[in-house]
Scaffold this motif. Structure first.
Motif, short mmCIF file in Angstrom:
data_model
loop_
_atom_site.label_atom_id
_atom_site.label_comp_id
_atom_site.label_asym_id
_atom_site.label_seq_id
_atom_site.Cartn_x
_atom_site.Cartn_y
_atom_site.Cartn_z
N GLU A 111 -3.00 3.32 4.37
CA GLU A 111 -3.20 4.73 4.71
C GLU A 111 -3.96 5.44 3.59
O GLU A 111 -3.82 5.12 2.41
N GLY A 112 -4.78 6.40 4.00
CA GLY A 112 -5.57 7.16 3.05
C GLY A 112 -6.89 6.50 2.69
O GLY A 112 -7.72 7.11 2.01
N VAL A 184 -2.84 9.99 5.03
CA VAL A 184 -1.69 9.78 4.15
C VAL A 184 -0.44 10.39 4.80
O VAL A 184 -0.49 11.49 5.37
N GLY A 185 0.68 9.67 4.71
CA GLY A 185 1.91 10.15 5.33
C GLY A 185 2.12 9.65 6.73
O GLY A 185 3.02 10.13 7.45
N SER A 186 1.28 8.66 7.13
CA SER A 186 1.40 8.14 8.49
C SER A 186 2.21 6.87 8.56
O SER A 186 2.18 6.17 9.57
#
Length: 687
Positions: A111-112, A184-186
């Motif tokens: 992610e990101g 981000v945060g997934s």
């Protein structure tokens, strides 16, 4: 009344025709809405016409697009429940290229991180749909962004608004680029599958393909030739044209290079140009066709097809030989209206590195053209006087971008250097030396010196200009202006001799300015250094170096088989050698037969004059006795034993020698032979 009725009838017929056309237009528009979808699949942009029955299930328009990857181009032909619309078998040559898909990639993402995706095809396509799905859950994940918003768009599917991308207009393309990111945060990392549909036309489409299941062997197999998709696409990152910035048939030649989008181990090439024999691109360490790696497109004289030939030039000549380990993949070739076009791919690094240069390091790029066809249609005949354009500096074919210039200025400056050096030495300096060596007795009152000085000053001026020109021509060398000692020995020797000659060319006039007077007891030292040591050494070195330079020029730019310019110069050198020996023999014989002591001193050639002078003094001493003496000349009176540089007082002017007519004849013969030969050489260099 009858007239009025007829008019009403015609108006009624016209109205019926208009109504029929209107219904036809409405029908066509409806067909376009249902089946065309040129602006993309029908999400939000088009109102759903209602649910569609597929077997026992009823699917909404959004479900057809976001779940079944239906783009709206396929009518209502579906297979059984839960299956995709009927499409062609295979993938049609349409693949997704990305580090998440290529080679051994399993779709693992972080992610990101932003990942690049490219949808590429062997042929153009007009519609597509790509969706990123989690491999475990099947949910649409991540966010797409498009590179060209005029041709592609992000679709808003339920549950994920940015995980699907499609076409925006029906223009034909072969490449579409995107980026994909999981915010981000997934949930950290995971594995993604890219599902896609490609539409070439309404009746030709491929639906629901999985990028990981459609990786072709040529993604990771160096032994298989990759496909070469739509060569008309503007995806070449490196090109060269002549004239500069030309397009199409306006170009005398066009070269384009790119990394093959389906296999990064290969480079794609496009060669196009006017030729009746062959075209070729070469790679060289030295900006020379010798020892170059060459790929050519050769016309078969029997059927006028074009073959792509992998070859190389020998290290000691321009002879070209085919490479038995052919590492070139031909794709398409043609010969139409005197113009060759060929497209091919080549491995960047091959196992045959002695013949195939690794193309991931910088080389000079060479462009070759031949007007003659080989008998078997597989050989590159010599380019017959055509000067191969050379890139001004080394270029990395596997990494460089932009337009590669052609260093025609270097060729022009090299030619001009050759012309100036032929003028400086064989034409001007040798003529100046001829006056000093042979014309003193015929011009005894200083005219020989004036001619010698004029031609030598002109020689120095022209030589300095020619010397500077070659440094300017080679300013893009690894060491600007200088020749690498890794070059061919002939180039190194020519360079070193040139430096020595220029030094001698400048030193000798300086010595002449600083010389002592004719009566000085040290005058013999000046004569020895200025004439015998520096003069003769420079003449010999210049003769050799001009020959080396002409040979290098002939190998680079002229026909190596006929070697015309070199043979003309070689004839001049042979003439000069035998002509000089003949003059030595002739004037030594005349001096030897003369009964005059003065003639025995002033008539012999310079190199043997000390011997004749010693002999004459002994003869005079024996005839006049030991008590005799020779009267010293008055101030301004010429000595009987000296050839003065200039006599200003008429009463001291000396008569010409009795062999003056022979010396003028010798000068005439020298100029008669030298001038046409040198002009012929200059003509061959310039042509």
């Amino acid at each position: 009344g009858n007239f009025a009725v007829r008019v009403s009838s015609e108006e009624s017929d016209e109205m019926h025709r208009c109504l029929r056309l209107s219904f036809l237009h409405i029908f066509l528009c409806l067909v376009t809405v249902v089946c065309g979808f040129g602006t993309g699949p029908p999400i939000d942009s088009f109102p759903a016409p209602g649910p569609i029955s597929v077997g026992e299930e009823t699917l909404t328009r959004n479900e057809l697009v976001c779940q079944q990857l239906y783009t709206g181009h396929f009518g209502d032909q579906f297979s059984e429940v839960g299956q995709y619309p009927i499409s062609q078998q295979g993938n049609g040559g349409y693949l997704i290229k990305s580090e998440l898909v290529d080679k051994d990639a399993d779709g693992s993402y972080v992610e990101g991180t932003t990942y690049n995706l490219t949808l590429i095809g062997l042929d153009s396509y007009k519609g597509f749909l790509i969706q990123a799905r989690d491999q475990e859950t099947g949910y649409v994940i991540g966010d797409f962004t498009v590179e060209d918003s005029d041709k592609a768009q992000v679709l808003r599917c339920p549950g994920n608004s940015n995980g699907t991308v499609s076409h925006k207009n029906p223009s034909q393309v072969t490449v579409q680029n995107f980026t994909w990111t999981v915010p981000v945060g997934s949930g950290g990392s995971g594995k993604v599958s890219f599902m896609y549909t490609v539409v070439k036309s309404k009746n030709l489409y491929w639906v629901g393909l999985n990028a990981h299941e459609n990786k072709e062997l040529y993604f990771n197999d160096e032994n298989l030739c990759p496909p070469y998709y739509d060569a008309a696409d503007t995806t070449y990152r490196l090109n060269a044209t002549s004239p500069r910035m030309c397009t199409g048939v306006q170009c005398d030649y066009y070269i384009a290079i790119r990394t093959n989008p389906m296999n990064e181990n290969y480079l794609d090439f496009l060669l196009e140009g006017n030729a009746t024999g062959w075209l070729a691109i070469g790679f060289s360490d030295t900006a020379n066709m010798v020892a170059a790696d060459v790929i050519g497109c050769v016309i078969n004289p029997h059927n006028y097809t074009v073959a792509v030939v992998d070859s190389y030039n020998l290290a000691d000549s321009h002879d070209n030989e085919p490479d038995k380990d052919n590492n070139v993949c031909p794709h398409s070739t043609s010969y139409v209206d005197g113009r060759i076009t060929c497209r091919f791919s080549r491995l960047i690094v091959t196992e045959d590195e002695s013949r195939d240069f690794p193309l991931n390091v910088p080389y000079y790029l060479l462009y070759g053209q031949g007007e003659e066809m080989s008998e078997d249609g597989r050989e590159l005949t010599y380019h017959s006087g055509f000067i191969p354009p050379v890139s001004p500096k080394k270029t990395n074919p596997a990494a460089s971008n932009g337009t590669v210039g052609v260093n025609r200025l270097r060729q022009s400056l090299t030619r001009t250097h050759g012309v100036f050096m032929i003028m400086a030495w064989p034409m001007l300096a040798f003529t100046a030396i001829f006056f000093a060596a042979w014309m003193k007795p015929a011009l005894p009152n200083g005219q020989w010196f004036q001619a010698h000085r004029f031609f030598m000053i002109a020689s120095v001026f022209v030589g300095v200009v020619g010397f500077i020109l070659i440094f300017v021509a080679n300013k893009d060398n690894e060491i600007p202006g200088l020749v690498s000692f890794q070059n061919k020995p002939s180039s190194v020797v020519h360079f070193l001799f040139g430096i020595i000659l220029m030094a001698l060319h400048l030193i000798n006039p300086i010595l002449a300015v600083l010389r002592c007077g004719p009566k000085s007891p040290n005058r013999w030292k000046f004569n020895l250094v200025h004439g015998a040591i520096i003069g003769i050494t420079a003449q010999v070195l210049a003769t050799i170096n001009a020959g080396i330079g002409i040979a290098i020029f002939a190998q680079k730019y002229n026909n190596f088989e006929h070697f015309d310019v070199f043979w003309v110069y070689l004839f001049f050198v042979i003439f000069l050698l035998f002509f000089t020996l003949g003059l030595y023999a002739l004037f030594s014989f005349i001096a030897h037969r003369s009964k005059s002591a003065k003639d025995q001193i002033k008539l012999p050639p310079s190199l043997v004059k000390p011997l004749f002078k010693q002999r004459a003094l002994k003869q005079r001493s024996s005839l006049e006795g030991p008590s005799s003496s020779v009267r010293e000349p008055s101030m301004g009176e010429p000595s009987g034993f000296e050839n003065l540089e200039e006599v200003k007082d008429d009463k001291y002017r000396r008569p010409t020698s009795k062999d003056a007519h022979l010396r003028w004849l010798a000068l005439f013969i020298y100029l008669l032979v030298m001038l046409p030969l040198m002009l012929a050489i200059i003509g061959l260099i310039v042509a």
